[in-house]
Design an enzyme around this catalytic site. Sequence first.
Site, PDB file in Angstrom:
ATOM      1  CD  GLU A  37      -2.783   1.191   2.461  1.00 61.97           C
ATOM      2  OE1 GLU A  37      -3.542   2.165   2.621  1.00 61.97           O
ATOM      3  OE2 GLU A  37      -2.714   0.227   3.256  1.00 61.97           O
ATOM      4  NE  ARG A 261       3.736  -8.694  10.789  1.00 64.28           N
ATOM      5  CZ  ARG A 261       3.308  -7.644  10.094  1.00 64.28           C
ATOM      6  NH1 ARG A 261       2.256  -7.769   9.322  1.00 64.28           N
ATOM      7  NH2 ARG A 261       3.917  -6.486  10.172  1.00 64.28           N
ATOM      8  CE  LYS A 271       2.793   0.459   5.107  1.00 60.82           C
ATOM      9  NZ  LYS A 271       2.524   0.445   3.649  1.00 60.82           N
TER      10      LYS A 271
END
Length: 562
Positions: A37, A261, A271
């Site tokens: 994103e 992850r 983020k």
Amino acid sequence: MSANETTPSLNFIHQIIETDLQSGKFAGRVCTRFPPEPNGYLHIGHTKSICLNFGTAKKYGGTCNLRFDDTNPEKEEQEYVDAIMADVRWLGFEWERTCYASDYFGQLYEWALQLIRAAKAYVDDLTADQIRQHRGTLTEPGKDSPYRNRSVEDNLNLFVRMKNGEFPDGSRVLRAKIDMASPNLNMRDPVMYRILHASHQRTGEQWCIYPMYDYAHGQSDSIEKVTHSMCTLEFADHQPLYHWFIDNLSIFPSQQIEFDRLNLTYTLLSKRKLLQLVEENHVRGWDDPRMPTLSGIRRRGFTPEAIRTFVGSIGATRTNGITDIEMLEHFQRDDLNHRSRRAMAVLHPLRLVIDNYPEGKEEMVEVANNPEDPSAGNRQVPFSRELYIEQDDFREIPLPKYYRLSPGKEVRLRNAYFVTAQNVVKDAEGNVVAVHCTYDPASRGGNSPDGRKVKSTIHWVSSLHAISAEIRLYDRLFTKADPYDVGEGEDVLSNLNPSSLEILAGARLEPSLADAKPGDRFQFERVGYFCVDLDSAAGKLVFDRTLSLKDSWAKIEKRAGA
């Protein structure tokens, strides 16, 4: 680029792919995608997904798309798109196609209409809080919205009017009509579209409704004919919804596979929190060398080769864990040790005067550019009567087992001569500002003809030829291995390391570094690994410390018998 460098040892994923290839599923194709994103810069946590998606495509002769999940115009910027592209290329990968979820807004809208006509989607007037309240819990089923049974005609009418901008933000949403009693909360009539009157960086004012990630993701995969859609474990519970949309639209059936992850100690990988650090000036920007962003660690001097090797070493599993950051640092030191040119730099200068060295004499000392790489050759370093040494390399009153320079003690000047300290000069406050010594002319090159040994070798820089530089010593940004380990009323900012940056203005370096360019990497002998910073300019060198020479992970492995 070797296979083990780019492709982690992901047996369970590769076994799935190889089974699919053997069965003829997807007609023998392998197509992956990396779908960031564009609402921030990529960080070290993204490297596992990048290496996995691109590396797997390469392993099986397939393709990998770079697709931007640009469905939230309020947080997305072209700056982030450009930075993501630069980071992926820096890591050593090139994509088959550049794609955007926004490319598919028209098709996603038509598919939403298709689900409405099939009575599998409806417009809901509940607020976000009311939807949350109706959702239920893990032990209690949800409640149907009072608007769940609107007619197909009413839903079509309202959804078209939503698209046309007739309703304010938050007043209505489009939801999938699945099962409010499902044990999987993601299947309890999830929101597909929300109203958002915001200008999109690519589509401008064309849309005032935007698809949710869970709706857009699988369909974007399907449009691109992605065969194996790899994502992290938090999306495992979303997989039934991923396939529900694909199945009910009867479109190409991409396959979702989840893996763990990449989490690192002492490292923040949110983020949203990283943006907070930037906006509140706790760091100097997204590319601050203390940041875990790829642009930050690149500026600090990390190499893509080391990162790929690190990612390849940790593999992937179906269980989330935390990797010690010292493991990443170990691979980086190993890489820099082989590729970095050596240089001598004195960060905390102390004058050393060789009393019996002829005044006005200068000579050149030959030094290896990299002992690990004979092909790197040698360089000539000037030597003279007055030198700079590190303050820590001299003690007027040495502690036991202190083998470096002290009165009456002999040491080796690296690649030069044996010297013996004789006396000191102090300032008004009693600080030693100069050390006078004598040298043995017969020990040129660092060895004595009579075979006597010394217990310490120290580095030096000729004061007559030294150049000045600013040195930025970076340390970990957080003081705790888990930045989220905070007390009541605190947040991660409470764990910021106040000593994460120390700036030295008076360092002295050998003259061969005068022409160093931003991005050049060096090992400052006995000090650490350094990289020329982007702030450097002609006559104003700035070096960032990448890492110290100490390798704790190597010691951990040795103790473990690895």
